[in-house]
Design a protein around this motif. Structure first.
Motif, PDB file in Angstrom:
ATOM      1  N   PHE A  29       0.830  -1.208   0.000  1.00 25.87           N
ATOM      2  CA  PHE A  29       0.000   0.000   0.000  1.00 25.87           C
ATOM      3  C   PHE A  29       0.866   1.260   0.000  1.00 25.87           C
ATOM      4  O   PHE A  29       0.632   2.188  -0.780  1.00 25.87           O
ATOM      5  CB  PHE A  29      -0.909   0.013   1.239  1.00 25.87           C
ATOM      6  N   HIS A  30       1.859   1.297   0.866  1.00 32.50           N
ATOM      7  CA  HIS A  30       2.702   2.481   1.013  1.00 32.50           C
ATOM      8  C   HIS A  30       3.360   2.879  -0.301  1.00 32.50           C
ATOM      9  O   HIS A  30       3.280   4.032  -0.734  1.00 32.50           O
ATOM     10  CB  HIS A  30       3.763   2.201   2.080  1.00 32.50           C
ATOM     11  N   VAL A  82      -6.607   3.973  -0.537  1.00 33.62           N
ATOM     12  CA  VAL A  82      -6.985   4.562   0.754  1.00 33.62           C
ATOM     13  C   VAL A  82      -8.138   3.783   1.377  1.00 33.62           C
ATOM     14  O   VAL A  82      -8.148   3.530   2.587  1.00 33.62           O
ATOM     15  CB  VAL A  82      -7.350   6.047   0.581  1.00 33.62           C
ATOM     16  N   ALA A  83      -9.105   3.383   0.553  1.00 35.90           N
ATOM     17  CA  ALA A  83     -10.214   2.576   1.067  1.00 35.90           C
ATOM     18  C   ALA A  83      -9.690   1.265   1.670  1.00 35.90           C
ATOM     19  O   ALA A  83     -10.135   0.838   2.751  1.00 35.90           O
ATOM     20  CB  ALA A  83     -11.213   2.283  -0.050  1.00 35.90           C
ATOM     21  N   PHE A  84      -8.738   0.649   0.970  1.00 39.73           N
ATOM     22  CA  PHE A  84      -8.147  -0.578   1.509  1.00 39.73           C
ATOM     23  C   PHE A  84      -7.438  -0.309   2.828  1.00 39.73           C
ATOM     24  O   PHE A  84      -7.585  -1.067   3.795  1.00 39.73           O
ATOM     25  CB  PHE A  84      -7.153  -1.188   0.518  1.00 39.73           C
ATOM     26  N   ARG A  85      -6.674   0.793   2.893  1.00 43.02           N
ATOM     27  CA  ARG A  85      -5.900   1.072   4.115  1.00 43.02           C
ATOM     28  C   ARG A  85      -6.801   1.349   5.299  1.00 43.02           C
ATOM     29  O   ARG A  85      -6.474   0.963   6.441  1.00 43.02           O
ATOM     30  CB  ARG A  85      -4.958   2.261   3.876  1.00 43.02           C
ATOM     31  N   ALA A 104      -1.406  -8.962   0.404  1.00 45.11           N
ATOM     32  CA  ALA A 104      -0.591  -8.020  -0.371  1.00 45.11           C
ATOM     33  C   ALA A 104      -0.638  -8.352  -1.854  1.00 45.11           C
ATOM     34  O   ALA A 104      -0.748  -7.462  -2.706  1.00 45.11           O
ATOM     35  CB  ALA A 104       0.849  -8.042   0.125  1.00 45.11           C
ATOM     36  N   ALA A 105      -0.572  -9.637  -2.175  1.00 41.81           N
ATOM     37  CA  ALA A 105      -0.636 -10.065  -3.575  1.00 41.81           C
ATOM     38  C   ALA A 105      -1.974  -9.679  -4.189  1.00 41.81           C
ATOM     39  O   ALA A 105      -2.052  -9.242  -5.342  1.00 41.81           O
ATOM     40  CB  ALA A 105      -0.413 -11.569  -3.677  1.00 41.81           C
ATOM     41  N   LEU A 106      -3.056  -9.815  -3.414  1.00 38.22           N
ATOM     42  CA  LEU A 106      -4.387  -9.452  -3.901  1.00 38.22           C
ATOM     43  C   LEU A 106      -4.465  -7.953  -4.196  1.00 38.22           C
ATOM     44  O   LEU A 106      -5.032  -7.539  -5.219  1.00 38.22           O
ATOM     45  CB  LEU A 106      -5.439  -9.843  -2.868  1.00 38.22           C
ATOM     46  N   VAL A 107      -3.888  -7.137  -3.306  1.00 41.92           N
ATOM     47  CA  VAL A 107      -3.869  -5.683  -3.524  1.00 41.92           C
ATOM     48  C   VAL A 107      -3.096  -5.343  -4.794  1.00 41.92           C
ATOM     49  O   VAL A 107      -3.554  -4.557  -5.630  1.00 41.92           O
ATOM     50  CB  VAL A 107      -3.258  -4.958  -2.310  1.00 41.92           C
ATOM     51  N   LEU A 108      -1.928  -5.947  -4.950  1.00 45.43           N
ATOM     52  CA  LEU A 108      -1.088  -5.669  -6.107  1.00 45.43           C
ATOM     53  C   LEU A 108      -1.752  -6.128  -7.401  1.00 45.43           C
ATOM     54  O   LEU A 108      -1.803  -5.374  -8.396  1.00 45.43           O
ATOM     55  CB  LEU A 108       0.271  -6.340  -5.941  1.00 45.43           C
ATOM     56  N   VAL A 109      -2.275  -7.346  -7.413  1.00 42.41           N
ATOM     57  CA  VAL A 109      -2.914  -7.881  -8.621  1.00 42.41           C
ATOM     58  C   VAL A 109      -4.153  -7.058  -8.972  1.00 42.41           C
ATOM     59  O   VAL A 109      -4.406  -6.763 -10.154  1.00 42.41           O
ATOM     60  CB  VAL A 109      -3.279  -9.365  -8.427  1.00 42.41           C
ATOM     61  N   SER A 110      -4.928  -6.656  -7.963  1.00 46.57           N
ATOM     62  CA  SER A 110      -6.126  -5.848  -8.217  1.00 46.57           C
ATOM     63  C   SER A 110      -5.753  -4.507  -8.832  1.00 46.57           C
ATOM     64  O   SER A 110      -6.426  -4.027  -9.757  1.00 46.57           O
ATOM     65  CB  SER A 110      -6.896  -5.626  -6.919  1.00 46.57           C
ATOM     66  N   THR A 111      -4.686  -3.915  -8.341  1.00 43.71           N
ATOM     67  CA  THR A 111      -4.239  -2.627  -8.872  1.00 43.71           C
ATOM     68  C   THR A 111      -3.783  -2.770 -10.319  1.00 43.71           C
ATOM     69  O   THR A 111      -4.178  -1.978 -11.196  1.00 43.71           O
ATOM     70  CB  THR A 111      -3.087  -2.070  -8.029  1.00 43.71           C
ATOM     71  N   LEU A 112      -2.976  -3.783 -10.587  1.00 47.48           N
ATOM     72  CA  LEU A 112      -2.497  -4.007 -11.950  1.00 47.48           C
ATOM     73  C   LEU A 112      -3.645  -4.348 -12.898  1.00 47.48           C
ATOM     74  O   LEU A 112      -3.665  -3.901 -14.055  1.00 47.48           O
ATOM     75  CB  LEU A 112      -1.451  -5.117 -11.966  1.00 47.48           C
TER      76      LEU A 112
END
Length: 240
Positions: free
Chosen positions: A29-30, A64-67, A200-208
């Protein structure tokens, strides 16, 4: 137990080891937030890069919503209740920094925590006014307010970075490296048990995936690449 008193600072004499403090979702996230905000800021004035600017703005909003969610249900040091402090604690910590002898913090120190809350709040306002301006939504449709808030957020980012550098020096702890590795010095009892790499992988994959979808869904002739047409409502107009 009063979690607000679950100290984020320890006496100088406390035995400390290298322990896992920052879970992987916090670290992903950071760095995604930092890259997305800077990218959005740098593309704010360009019609050619409008789609990229908007995409990164939505990315900031999603992160931000995730954080906020992770600040409620995440690991020990990621939770807001573990680092948000009362004003008198913040003042005391700031005074100790000015004296050059702040107590060590396992997670966010009280001053850094204040900057983080400020950055999250400003990010919400920047995204709201950006969305309102882009979609011409009533009171939120103010390009000047959007720019003012973005500049304020950039200034707070600068203060945050300066605080990280000063804190690293005063506490003799590389805080930038800690946000890369997740490890800091601290009592063994305050380590987290898992880095939550799957989240973390889910956040990264979702963003990509969102970025890829934005690219694929862009109107014909619209792109974030130089030499192509503008974006959104300007997609059917050739650049001069």
């Amino acid at each position: 137990m009063n979690t607000m008193s679950e100290s984020r600072v320890e006496p100088p004499t406390a035995a400390r080891d290298r322990i896992l403090v920052w879970d992987a979702p916090v670290r992903v996230f950071h760095w995604l937030l930092a890259a997305s905000f800077i990218g959005a800021y740098l593309t704010a004035e360009s019609e050619r890069w409008r789609l990229l600017h908007v995409t990164l703005g939505y990315t900031v909003a999603g992160l931000v919503a995730f954080r906020v969610l992770w600040g409620l249900v995440g690991t020990r040091h990621a939770r807001f209740r573990s680092f948000v402090q009362r004003p008198k604690v913040v003042r005391a910590y700031l005074a100790s920094m000015l004296r050059g002898s702040p107590p060590h913090s396992t997670g966010h120190n009280p001053v850094g925590a204040l900057a983080i809350i400020g950055l999250l709040a400003l990010a919400v306002l920047v995204c709201l006014t950006g969305w309102g301006t882009y979609n011409e939504v009533g009171a939120l449709s103010s390009d000047d307010l959007h720019e003012l808030l973005a500049n304020g957020m950039l200034a707070l980012v600068g203060v945050h970075v300066a605080g990280v550098l000063v804190g690293s020096w005063l506490e003799r702890e590389n805080l930038v490296k800690a946000m890369l590795t997740g490890r800091k010095s601290g009592p063994a009892g305050k380590a987290i048990s898992s880095s939550r790499a799957g989240v973390a992988a889910l956040v990264l994959v979702s963003t990509l995936a969102f970025w890829a979808w934005q690219w694929q869904a862009a109107p014909a002739g619209a792109s974030a690449a130089p030499g192509r047409a503008g974006f959104g409502e300007h997609a059917d107009r050739d650049d001069d």
